[in-house]
Design a protein around this motif. Structure first.
Motif, PDB file in Angstrom:
ATOM      1  N   TRP A 146      57.722  24.659  64.361  1.00 32.00           N
ATOM      2  CA  TRP A 146      57.407  23.309  64.840  1.00 32.00           C
ATOM      3  C   TRP A 146      58.640  22.414  64.822  1.00 32.00           C
ATOM      4  N   SER A 147      59.457  22.531  63.801  1.00 34.64           N
ATOM      5  CA  SER A 147      60.666  21.701  63.735  1.00 34.64           C
ATOM      6  C   SER A 147      61.562  21.953  64.940  1.00 34.64           C
ATOM      7  N   GLY A 148      61.713  23.218  65.322  1.00 31.95           N
ATOM      8  CA  GLY A 148      62.499  23.550  66.512  1.00 31.95           C
ATOM      9  C   GLY A 148      61.864  23.010  67.778  1.00 31.95           C
ATOM     10  N   CYS A 149      60.553  23.176  67.914  1.00 25.33           N
ATOM     11  CA  CYS A 149      59.837  22.664  69.090  1.00 25.33           C
ATOM     12  C   CYS A 149      60.002  21.151  69.219  1.00 25.33           C
ATOM     13  N   LEU A 150      59.802  20.446  68.137  1.00 25.81           N
ATOM     14  CA  LEU A 150      59.842  18.990  68.187  1.00 25.81           C
ATOM     15  C   LEU A 150      61.256  18.471  68.445  1.00 25.81           C
ATOM     16  N   ALA A 151      62.255  19.199  67.981  1.00 28.15           N
ATOM     17  CA  ALA A 151      63.636  18.833  68.305  1.00 28.15           C
ATOM     18  C   ALA A 151      63.888  18.998  69.807  1.00 28.15           C
ATOM     19  N   ARG A 152      63.367  20.082  70.371  1.00 22.98           N
ATOM     20  CA  ARG A 152      63.512  20.296  71.812  1.00 22.98           C
ATOM     21  C   ARG A 152      62.767  19.229  72.612  1.00 22.98           C
ATOM     22  N   LEU A 153      61.585  18.822  72.138  1.00 23.22           N
ATOM     23  CA  LEU A 153      60.843  17.755  72.798  1.00 23.22           C
ATOM     24  C   LEU A 153      61.682  16.482  72.825  1.00 23.22           C
ATOM     25  N   GLY A 154      62.351  16.181  71.748  1.00 25.69           N
ATOM     26  CA  GLY A 154      63.186  14.994  71.672  1.00 25.69           C
ATOM     27  C   GLY A 154      64.320  15.000  72.679  1.00 25.69           C
ATOM     28  N   LYS A 183      55.543   2.263  68.430  1.00 30.47           N
ATOM     29  CA  LYS A 183      56.429   1.603  67.462  1.00 30.47           C
ATOM     30  C   LYS A 183      57.511   0.885  68.254  1.00 30.47           C
ATOM     31  N   GLY A 184      57.184  -0.324  68.732  1.00 32.29           N
ATOM     32  CA  GLY A 184      58.127  -1.067  69.572  1.00 32.29           C
ATOM     33  C   GLY A 184      58.321  -0.353  70.903  1.00 32.29           C
ATOM     34  N   ASN A 185      59.561   0.027  71.207  1.00 31.51           N
ATOM     35  CA  ASN A 185      59.866   0.759  72.442  1.00 31.51           C
ATOM     36  C   ASN A 185      59.842   2.264  72.233  1.00 31.51           C
ATOM     37  N   GLU A 186      59.396   2.701  71.073  1.00 32.29           N
ATOM     38  CA  GLU A 186      59.378   4.120  70.741  1.00 32.29           C
ATOM     39  C   GLU A 186      57.945   4.575  70.454  1.00 32.29           C
ATOM     40  N   THR A 198      59.931  10.377  65.649  1.00 36.72           N
ATOM     41  CA  THR A 198      59.939   9.190  66.491  1.00 36.72           C
ATOM     42  C   THR A 198      60.759   9.491  67.731  1.00 36.72           C
ATOM     43  N   TYR A 199      60.175   9.209  68.897  1.00 35.53           N
ATOM     44  CA  TYR A 199      60.821   9.500  70.179  1.00 35.53           C
ATOM     45  C   TYR A 199      61.059   8.219  70.962  1.00 35.53           C
ATOM     46  N   GLN A 200      62.145   8.170  71.678  1.00 35.21           N
ATOM     47  CA  GLN A 200      62.463   7.020  72.518  1.00 35.21           C
ATOM     48  C   GLN A 200      61.803   7.215  73.880  1.00 35.21           C
ATOM     49  N   ALA A 201      60.506   7.136  73.874  1.00 33.60           N
ATOM     50  CA  ALA A 201      59.708   7.311  75.091  1.00 33.60           C
ATOM     51  C   ALA A 201      58.343   6.688  74.853  1.00 33.60           C
ATOM     52  N   SER A 202      57.650   6.376  75.943  1.00 32.48           N
ATOM     53  CA  SER A 202      56.312   5.803  75.820  1.00 32.48           C
ATOM     54  C   SER A 202      55.336   6.839  75.280  1.00 32.48           C
ATOM     55  N   ARG A 203      54.258   6.348  74.743  1.00 28.41           N
ATOM     56  CA  ARG A 203      53.201   7.225  74.230  1.00 28.41           C
ATOM     57  C   ARG A 203      52.663   8.105  75.353  1.00 28.41           C
ATOM     58  N   GLU A 204      52.551   7.540  76.553  1.00 31.03           N
ATOM     59  CA  GLU A 204      52.028   8.305  77.696  1.00 31.03           C
ATOM     60  C   GLU A 204      52.957   9.466  78.066  1.00 31.03           C
ATOM     61  N   LYS A 205      54.265   9.237  77.979  1.00 31.64           N
ATOM     62  CA  LYS A 205      55.218  10.312  78.292  1.00 31.64           C
ATOM     63  C   LYS A 205      55.147  11.434  77.265  1.00 31.64           C
ATOM     64  N   MET A 243      64.444  10.070  64.354  1.00 31.27           N
ATOM     65  CA  MET A 243      64.173  10.037  62.929  1.00 31.27           C
ATOM     66  C   MET A 243      63.120  11.085  62.628  1.00 31.27           C
ATOM     67  N   ALA A 244      63.311  11.865  61.570  1.00 31.07           N
ATOM     68  CA  ALA A 244      62.403  12.951  61.274  1.00 31.07           C
ATOM     69  C   ALA A 244      61.994  12.928  59.816  1.00 31.07           C
ATOM     70  N   HIS A 245      60.720  13.199  59.587  1.00 31.98           N
ATOM     71  CA  HIS A 245      60.205  13.323  58.230  1.00 31.98           C
ATOM     72  C   HIS A 245      59.306  14.550  58.199  1.00 31.98           C
ATOM     73  N   THR A 246      59.442  15.359  57.157  1.00 30.55           N
ATOM     74  CA  THR A 246      58.559  16.489  56.950  1.00 30.55           C
ATOM     75  C   THR A 246      58.065  16.417  55.526  1.00 30.55           C
TER      76      THR A 246
END
Length: 156
Positions: free
Chosen positions: A145-153, A119-122, A17-24, A1-4
């Motif tokens: 940044w939008s491209g970077c964050l998409a790649r991070l996901g 946020k729960g499991n995300e 929002t990423y499906q990964a722990s905060r530590e990851k 999910m993305a908001h700008t």
């Protein structure tokens, strides 16, 4: 999910929002080896160099190699390191100009704040990038940044 959303005239605010722990997610931003896997505005970019001195006052240096062979080097200083909740650092381009344009003049330090919330499991990550000299520089960074964050996901 993305908001700008735009905050003020020269502040960029992006939430993902990423499906990964905060530590990851934290590790992806602070480990040189992890940064080399995803940092860059598109899949055509590579990261031949990622240096991280993760402490308040420590410096970082990321080189992104464009498909045409040009190297773009982001540099800055860590201002706040609060693992795994918040990371704040200055941002400028070695090439000058504050937005990667060497013709634009000397480097301009902008400020990036990353906040990581469970946020729960995300993990919800908010990127705030401010102190841009104008809306054009802000908009160029929004695209990057939008491209970077998409790649991070894609890592998760």
């Amino acid at each position: 999910m993305a908001h700008t959303t735009e905050v003020g005239n020269t502040t960029l605010h992006i939430t993902r929002t990423y499906q990964a722990s905060r530590e990851k997610i934290w590790n992806a931003w602070t480990s040189p080896e992890a940064l080399k896997q995803w940092f860059g505005p598109s899949d055509e970019f590579t990261v031949p160099l990622a240096e991280v001195d993760l402490r308040i006052g420590g410096k970082y240096r990321f080189q992104m190699k464009a498909p045409n062979g040009e190297i773009h080097t982001a540099v800055g200083i860590y201002k706040e390191v609060n693992a795994p909740e918040k990371l704040v650092f200055t941002w400028s381009w070695e090439e000058g100009g504050g937005c990667g344009d060497a013709k634009a003049g000397p480097p301009i330090d902008t400020l990036v704040t990353l906040e990581f919330r469970i946020k729960g499991n995300e993990t919800e990550m908010t990127l705030t990038h401010d102190r841009f000299p104008n809306a054009e520089a802000r908009d160029k960074h929004q695209e990057g940044w939008s491209g970077c964050l998409a790649r991070l996901g894609k890592l998760f």
